[in-house]
Design a protein around this motif. Structure first.
Motif, mmCIF file in Angstrom:
data_model
loop_
_atom_site.group_PDB
_atom_site.id
_atom_site.type_symbol
_atom_site.label_atom_id
_atom_site.label_comp_id
_atom_site.label_asym_id
_atom_site.label_seq_id
_atom_site.Cartn_x
_atom_site.Cartn_y
_atom_site.Cartn_z
ATOM 1 N N MET A 115 -42.588 -76.278 -17.961
ATOM 2 C CA MET A 115 -41.151 -76.112 -17.733
ATOM 3 C C MET A 115 -40.458 -77.467 -17.824
ATOM 4 O O MET A 115 -40.969 -78.474 -17.321
ATOM 5 C CB MET A 115 -40.908 -75.498 -16.346
ATOM 6 C CG MET A 115 -39.478 -75.149 -16.008
ATOM 7 S SD MET A 115 -39.402 -74.460 -14.324
ATOM 8 C CE MET A 115 -37.848 -73.587 -14.371
ATOM 9 N N THR A 116 -39.275 -77.500 -18.460
ATOM 10 C CA THR A 116 -38.458 -78.692 -18.514
ATOM 11 C C THR A 116 -36.995 -78.274 -18.569
ATOM 12 O O THR A 116 -36.682 -77.139 -18.935
ATOM 13 C CB THR A 116 -38.832 -79.570 -19.724
ATOM 14 O OG1 THR A 116 -38.145 -80.821 -19.638
ATOM 15 C CG2 THR A 116 -38.463 -78.886 -21.037
ATOM 16 N N GLU A 117 -36.100 -79.176 -18.213
ATOM 17 C CA GLU A 117 -34.676 -78.831 -18.185
ATOM 18 C C GLU A 117 -34.035 -79.091 -19.540
ATOM 19 O O GLU A 117 -34.328 -80.086 -20.213
ATOM 20 C CB GLU A 117 -33.947 -79.622 -17.108
ATOM 21 C CG GLU A 117 -32.499 -79.173 -16.928
ATOM 22 C CD GLU A 117 -31.833 -79.730 -15.682
ATOM 23 O OE1 GLU A 117 -30.644 -79.414 -15.458
ATOM 24 O OE2 GLU A 117 -32.494 -80.482 -14.934
ATOM 25 N N LEU A 118 -33.138 -78.184 -19.937
ATOM 26 C CA LEU A 118 -32.329 -78.373 -21.137
ATOM 27 C C LEU A 118 -31.092 -79.201 -20.799
ATOM 28 O O LEU A 118 -30.475 -79.018 -19.744
ATOM 29 C CB LEU A 118 -31.886 -77.027 -21.703
ATOM 30 C CG LEU A 118 -32.953 -76.113 -22.309
ATOM 31 C CD1 LEU A 118 -32.355 -74.748 -22.619
ATOM 32 C CD2 LEU A 118 -33.546 -76.728 -23.560
ATOM 33 N N HIS A 119 -30.720 -80.090 -21.729
ATOM 34 C CA HIS A 119 -29.495 -80.870 -21.596
ATOM 35 C C HIS A 119 -28.676 -80.689 -22.866
ATOM 36 O O HIS A 119 -29.225 -80.670 -23.972
ATOM 37 C CB HIS A 119 -29.814 -82.343 -21.373
ATOM 38 C CG HIS A 119 -30.667 -82.602 -20.167
ATOM 39 N ND1 HIS A 119 -30.161 -82.638 -18.890
ATOM 40 C CD2 HIS A 119 -32.004 -82.812 -20.058
ATOM 41 C CE1 HIS A 119 -31.142 -82.865 -18.035
ATOM 42 N NE2 HIS A 119 -32.273 -82.979 -18.714
ATOM 43 N N GLU A 120 -27.355 -80.546 -22.706
ATOM 44 C CA GLU A 120 -26.479 -80.318 -23.856
ATOM 45 C C GLU A 120 -25.347 -81.332 -23.853
ATOM 46 O O GLU A 120 -24.738 -81.608 -22.810
ATOM 47 C CB GLU A 120 -25.908 -78.899 -23.813
ATOM 48 C CG GLU A 120 -25.041 -78.532 -25.013
ATOM 49 C CD GLU A 120 -23.576 -78.907 -24.818
ATOM 50 O OE1 GLU A 120 -22.863 -79.105 -25.824
ATOM 51 O OE2 GLU A 120 -23.157 -79.020 -23.649
ATOM 52 N N ALA A 121 -25.096 -81.892 -25.031
ATOM 53 C CA ALA A 121 -23.965 -82.803 -25.193
ATOM 54 C C ALA A 121 -23.466 -82.693 -26.627
ATOM 55 O O ALA A 121 -24.242 -82.861 -27.577
ATOM 56 C CB ALA A 121 -24.374 -84.248 -24.889
#
Length: 322
Positions: free
Chosen positions: A299-305
């Motif tokens: 599991m890992t976190e998604l980041h959006e920019a």
């Protein structure tokens, strides 16, 4: 709402750090193809996954893939989304499925749980076999009832992902192996009758996961060289992201190979990528070539920019689900 992707569950009191691996199957050590939902009745998170028979002794023929077959759907449970325990095997009737079950997608629509599952009707030593999708329903995530086999114009259909459309109706994303393993779509008004629509990818891939997040549609799929990301404003016209997610080996033990077959949990403004990893990069694989068949869930976190999604699989994953 979109099944597991839009819900109102209580936030954890304090953030928790997801371990590596997130989950390891205690039966055959081959957990893969996860789909994760929140059960409002128990307050728990429930993960369904393909229970690959990875720890079986290798066959004499190295091309024998029967260990990929005769697979059940395993269950894992968690109170916080970070710490998981084994929950047995899903009670899926064989009368409408078969000996081999892969890649479940579980969603909740109108108060009823739905599962779309890939069925291979038998146990095969090679990949030359038909594959199709079957729809099942459940009131409690425990006992599943037979629905219908989906007719999608091909005898090699795998890996469903179903989402509700904002204007009404539903969209199925799936892999058609007869079209160079393209990701395709089909639409339905009743979750029973489907009309095949668009082809979304020209390059081969599998395991699509569709979700809505931050006002956009997203589709993440397994391209076998990392995870392909596509985004859309309307769910019809898609833009492909150039970089693949979890394409390079991670640094942590059990996470040293590319990520495969994604699932996503959206929790407000945050989103979490769940994927499986072959154990080819672990020390045991140096002396035991069959060790690489084993797979674990990470599991890992998604980041959006700016419309671009990234992850840092090596960073600690702070899990806050709400």
């Amino acid at each position: 709402m979109i099944g597991l992707l839009a819900f109102a569950a209580a936030a954890t009191a304090q953030p928790v750090i997801a371990p590596k691996p997130l989950f390891r199957d205690p039966v055959y050590d081959g957990a893969a193809d996860p789909t994760t939902v929140h059960d409002p009745k128990t307050g728990e998170w429930v993960m369904f996954y393909t229970n690959r028979r990875a720890s079986l002794p290798p066959a004499a023929d190295p091309k024998d893939v029967s260990w990929f077959h005769a697979t059940h759907i395993g269950i894992a449970r968690s109170k916080d989304g970070a710490h998981w325990r084994y929950g047995g095997i899903a009670a899926i009737p064989k009368s409408c499925t078969g000996e081999t079950l892969w890649a479940p997608d579980v969603e909740r629509f109108n108060g009823l749980w739905h599962m779309w599952i890939t069925v291979v009707p038998g146990v095969f030593k090679d990949w030359n076999a038909p594959r199709f999708l079957v729809h099942l329903t459940s009131k409690d995530l425990k006992s599943w009832q037979c629905g219908e086999r989906l007719e999608l114009g091909s005898d090699r259909i795998i890996d469903a992902s179903v989402a509700a459309l904002p204007e009404g109706g539903y969209r199925l994303f799936f892999n058609d192996e007869r079209m160079n393993k393209a990701i395709r779509t089909a639409d339905s008004n009743d979750l029973v009758h489907w009309t095949v629509k668009d082809r979304l990818t020209e390059t081969p891939g599998e395991g699509p996961k569709a979700f809505r997040w931050k006002g956009k549609w997203w589709l993440i799929s397994d391209a076998w060289k990392g995870l392909l990301v596509m985004r859309s404003d309307d769910g019809t016209h898609w833009t492909r992201q150039s970089d693949y997610l979890v394409a390079d080996a991670g640094q942590a033990e059990t996470d040293r190979a590319k990520g495969q077959h994604p699932d996503v949990i959206v929790a407000g403004d945050r989103a979490y990528l769940i994927y499986f990893v072959h154990q080819t990069g672990e020390p045991q694989a140096a002396t035991n070539p069959a060790w690489g068949r084993r797979t674990v869930i990470q599991m890992t976190e998604l980041h959006e920019a700016g419309g671009v999604v990234t992850v840092d699989r090596n960073a600690p994953t702070e899990v806050v689900l709400k």
